[in-house]
Write a protein that holds these residues in place. Structure first.
Motif, PDB file in Angstrom:
ATOM      1  N   ILE A   1       0.878  -1.176   0.000  1.00  0.00           N
ATOM      2  CA  ILE A   1       0.000   0.000   0.000  1.00  0.00           C
ATOM      3  C   ILE A   1       0.911   1.220   0.000  1.00  0.00           C
ATOM      4  O   ILE A   1       1.624   1.476   0.974  1.00  0.00           O
ATOM      5  CB  ILE A   1      -0.924   0.014   1.231  1.00  0.00           C
ATOM      6  CG1 ILE A   1      -1.775  -1.264   1.272  1.00  0.00           C
ATOM      7  CG2 ILE A   1      -1.823   1.254   1.204  1.00  0.00           C
ATOM      8  CD1 ILE A   1      -2.639  -1.400   2.506  1.00  0.00           C
ATOM      9  N   VAL A   2       0.915   1.968  -1.095  1.00  0.00           N
ATOM     10  CA  VAL A   2       1.913   3.022  -1.286  1.00  0.00           C
ATOM     11  C   VAL A   2       1.259   4.309  -1.767  1.00  0.00           C
ATOM     12  O   VAL A   2       0.139   4.308  -2.273  1.00  0.00           O
ATOM     13  CB  VAL A   2       2.981   2.590  -2.309  1.00  0.00           C
ATOM     14  CG1 VAL A   2       3.718   1.341  -1.846  1.00  0.00           C
ATOM     15  CG2 VAL A   2       2.344   2.345  -3.677  1.00  0.00           C
ATOM     16  N   GLN A   3       1.984   5.392  -1.592  1.00  0.00           N
ATOM     17  CA  GLN A   3       1.527   6.678  -2.113  1.00  0.00           C
ATOM     18  C   GLN A   3       1.864   6.784  -3.592  1.00  0.00           C
ATOM     19  O   GLN A   3       2.861   6.235  -4.065  1.00  0.00           O
ATOM     20  CB  GLN A   3       2.185   7.829  -1.354  1.00  0.00           C
ATOM     21  CG  GLN A   3       1.659   9.205  -1.724  1.00  0.00           C
ATOM     22  CD  GLN A   3       2.085  10.266  -0.723  1.00  0.00           C
ATOM     23  OE1 GLN A   3       2.362   9.971   0.425  1.00  0.00           O
ATOM     24  NE2 GLN A   3       2.142  11.514  -1.177  1.00  0.00           N
ATOM     25  N   SER A   4       1.034   7.479  -4.336  1.00  0.00           N
ATOM     26  CA  SER A   4       1.226   7.635  -5.777  1.00  0.00           C
ATOM     27  C   SER A   4       2.592   8.230  -6.097  1.00  0.00           C
ATOM     28  O   SER A   4       3.002   9.229  -5.511  1.00  0.00           O
ATOM     29  CB  SER A   4       0.132   8.533  -6.356  1.00  0.00           C
ATOM     30  OG  SER A   4       0.411   8.879  -7.691  1.00  0.00           O
ATOM     31  N   GLY A   5       3.278   7.584  -7.045  1.00  0.00           N
ATOM     32  CA  GLY A   5       4.574   8.095  -7.469  1.00  0.00           C
ATOM     33  C   GLY A   5       4.445   9.233  -8.465  1.00  0.00           C
ATOM     34  O   GLY A   5       5.330  10.085  -8.563  1.00  0.00           O
ATOM     35  N   SER A   6       3.347   9.274  -9.199  1.00  0.00           N
ATOM     36  CA  SER A   6       3.154  10.335 -10.189  1.00  0.00           C
ATOM     37  C   SER A   6       2.397  11.521  -9.612  1.00  0.00           C
ATOM     38  O   SER A   6       2.266  12.556 -10.276  1.00  0.00           O
ATOM     39  CB  SER A   6       2.413   9.786 -11.415  1.00  0.00           C
ATOM     40  OG  SER A   6       1.235   9.120 -11.046  1.00  0.00           O
ATOM     41  N   GLY A   7       1.895  11.381  -8.379  1.00  0.00           N
ATOM     42  CA  GLY A   7       1.266  12.502  -7.694  1.00  0.00           C
ATOM     43  C   GLY A   7       0.112  13.096  -8.475  1.00  0.00           C
ATOM     44  O   GLY A   7      -0.717  12.387  -9.048  1.00  0.00           O
ATOM     45  N   LEU A   8       0.071  14.419  -8.515  1.00  0.00           N
ATOM     46  CA  LEU A   8      -1.031  15.095  -9.190  1.00  0.00           C
ATOM     47  C   LEU A   8      -0.911  15.032 -10.713  1.00  0.00           C
ATOM     48  O   LEU A   8      -1.793  15.511 -11.425  1.00  0.00           O
ATOM     49  CB  LEU A   8      -1.096  16.558  -8.723  1.00  0.00           C
ATOM     50  CG  LEU A   8      -1.321  16.748  -7.215  1.00  0.00           C
ATOM     51  CD1 LEU A   8      -1.388  18.229  -6.868  1.00  0.00           C
ATOM     52  CD2 LEU A   8      -2.571  16.023  -6.738  1.00  0.00           C
ATOM     53  N   ASP A   9       0.183  14.426 -11.221  1.00  0.00           N
ATOM     54  CA  ASP A   9       0.342  14.258 -12.671  1.00  0.00           C
ATOM     55  C   ASP A   9      -0.378  13.026 -13.200  1.00  0.00           C
ATOM     56  O   ASP A   9      -0.490  12.846 -14.413  1.00  0.00           O
ATOM     57  CB  ASP A   9       1.827  14.130 -13.032  1.00  0.00           C
ATOM     58  CG  ASP A   9       2.589  15.432 -12.862  1.00  0.00           C
ATOM     59  OD1 ASP A   9       1.935  16.485 -12.872  1.00  0.00           O
ATOM     60  OD2 ASP A   9       3.813  15.391 -12.703  1.00  0.00           O
ATOM     61  N   ALA A  10      -0.840  12.158 -12.301  1.00  0.00           N
ATOM     62  CA  ALA A  10      -1.398  10.876 -12.737  1.00  0.00           C
ATOM     63  C   ALA A  10      -2.544  11.054 -13.724  1.00  0.00           C
ATOM     64  O   ALA A  10      -2.657  10.305 -14.697  1.00  0.00           O
ATOM     65  CB  ALA A  10      -1.862  10.069 -11.522  1.00  0.00           C
ATOM     66  N   GLY A  11      -3.399  12.056 -13.494  1.00  0.00           N
ATOM     67  CA  GLY A  11      -4.560  12.244 -14.359  1.00  0.00           C
ATOM     68  C   GLY A  11      -4.198  12.589 -15.782  1.00  0.00           C
ATOM     69  O   GLY A  11      -4.672  11.961 -16.737  1.00  0.00           O
TER      70      GLY A  11
END
Length: 401
Positions: free
Chosen positions: A361-371
């Motif tokens: 269970i991890v935090q997004s690596g792409s952050g707010l760029d994922a979308g």
């Protein structure tokens, strides 16, 4: 099987099959391609010529020769064409122009409320897309497709939002048609969490076939990748976990008409409402992040409990779909480990060991760029699909008749 048009003796499906081999970017000689496909070198040459005419592949540096004339190698020309990725959020708009490998060439964004309606928001999308094309000196012929993510349920077949709770005026609106009138390319529309799952997997987990991406921001939702495929469900609402009821609610009304939905209890605005009741200045999820960053104890406790609420729902998801990775994204992850710690606490305590023994269970690596990255990948997958390549090759066939 569908009929195959002929282009200089070339089957369209054959060209698309060849192109799929070259999508990985690795240069190959004609001989290597012929061996891999089990075809005559002359047949492969015809197919290469068709793909070259489309500008999709080209020659690269000379291959090492074993004697005699060196063999030219052919590879994907990732920079020859482009796609646009559009991320429409509850209060933001981001657009990126990328090449066929997903590398961002230009990007832009602005603050804009989706509640202003489709005409206002999509006109802004058109403006930003045109700006990016002009700034990069791209001709309209260079654009192959547009991918769009919206913060609500989407009928996948038509690309139209269906009763989106936070998108007044968008229900049934022809988003693809509006953009196609301006850009004349295929437009793919999906729920924002689905495209974030695509973006995250492409950036950080390309070898993971079973992944759950969870977005916690103004709303809460999940994108499900199972056996390497994005799962949308029968009506495009797979992963709509924000409207599952949780036990910690106390009759909190949700905009969907029910009570104690996860979104009404654990989203950014929901946590802000709880903190206001304690006398704190918290109007939005961003205020929650600020208070946690300042070390406010009440805010930390509220965020940790919100994580537990999300974890309660995710523990059931783990038992149902057995992902190997749960990626947590969205603005609420900016609170740091407090939120994810609450999720882990509930998931690992409420799920059988067999389902969690390898679970991360991890935090997004792409952050707010994922979308925006996911929207680009949605467009790229369509633009480079066998069906689309067939259509383009058959278009060449029609042009030569």
């Amino acid at each position: 099987m569908s009929d195959i048009s002929n282009f200089s003796g070339l089957g369209g499906a054959g060209a698309s099959e060849l192109f799929q081999l070259l999508r990985d970017g690795r240069p190959r000689t004609r001989t290597e391609l012929a061996e891999q496909m089990g075809l005559a070198r002359s047949t492969v040459t015809l197919r290469i010529e068709a793909l070259m005419e489309l500008g999709l592949v080209g020659f690269v540096d000379e291959a090492v020769s074993t004697g005699g004339r060196p063999s030219s190698r052919i590879a994907l020309r990732a920079g020859s064409k482009a796609v646009l990725g559009v991320d429409i959020g509850a209060s933001h708009l981001r657009v990126a122009l990328t090449d066929l490998a997903g590398h961002r060439l230009r990007e832009a964004g602005r603050t804009l409320e989706v509640s202003q309606g489709p005409e206002v928001v999509l006109k802004a999308v058109v403006e930003l897309c045109n700006e990016l094309m002009e700034e990069s000196d791209r001709a309209t012929d260079d654009l192959l497709a547009i991918g769009v993510g919206v913060p609500g349920p989407v009928e996948h077949r038509t690309g139209r939002p269906i009763n989106p709770p936070i998108m007044p005026g968008w229900n049934g609106f022809d988003v693809p048609g509006f953009l196609q009138d301006h850009f004349h390319v295929p437009v793919l529309v999906d729920n924002d969490v689905n495209i974030m799952a695509l973006g995250e997997r492409n950036v950080a987990w390309p070898d993971v076939d079973n992944l759950l991406f969870v977005k916690i921001a103004t709303g809460i939702g999940a994108g499900i990748v199972s056996s390497g495929m994005l799962q949308r469900g029968a009506d495009g609402v797979a992963g709509d976990i924000g409207h599952i009821r949780v036990h910690s609610g106390n009759g909190v009304p949700c905009h969907c008409g029910n009570q104690d939905c996860l979104e009404a209890v654990a989203s950014g605005p929901a946590v802000a409402t709880k903190l206001r009741a304690l006398g704190l200045d918290a109007q939005t999820g961003e205020d929650v992040v600020r208070l946690v960053g300042a070390g406010n104890t009440d805010a930390v406790h509220a965020v940790r409990q919100a994580g537990r609420d999300v974890g309660e729902v995710l523990s059931a998801c783990v038992s149902l779909i057995n992902p190997s990775v749960i990626v947590v994204g969205g603005s609420m992850t900016l609170t740091g480990e407090h939120f994810i710690a609450g999720i882990r606490e509930m998931v690992y305590s409420r799920t059988i060991p067999l389902a969690t023994q390898h679970l991360r269970i991890v935090q997004s690596g792409s952050g707010l760029d994922a979308g925006v990255l996911g929207a680009s990948m949605l467009a790229i997958h369509h633009a480079m699909s066998p069906q689309r390549i067939d259509e383009m090759v058959n278009g060449l066939s029609g042009a030569t008749k």
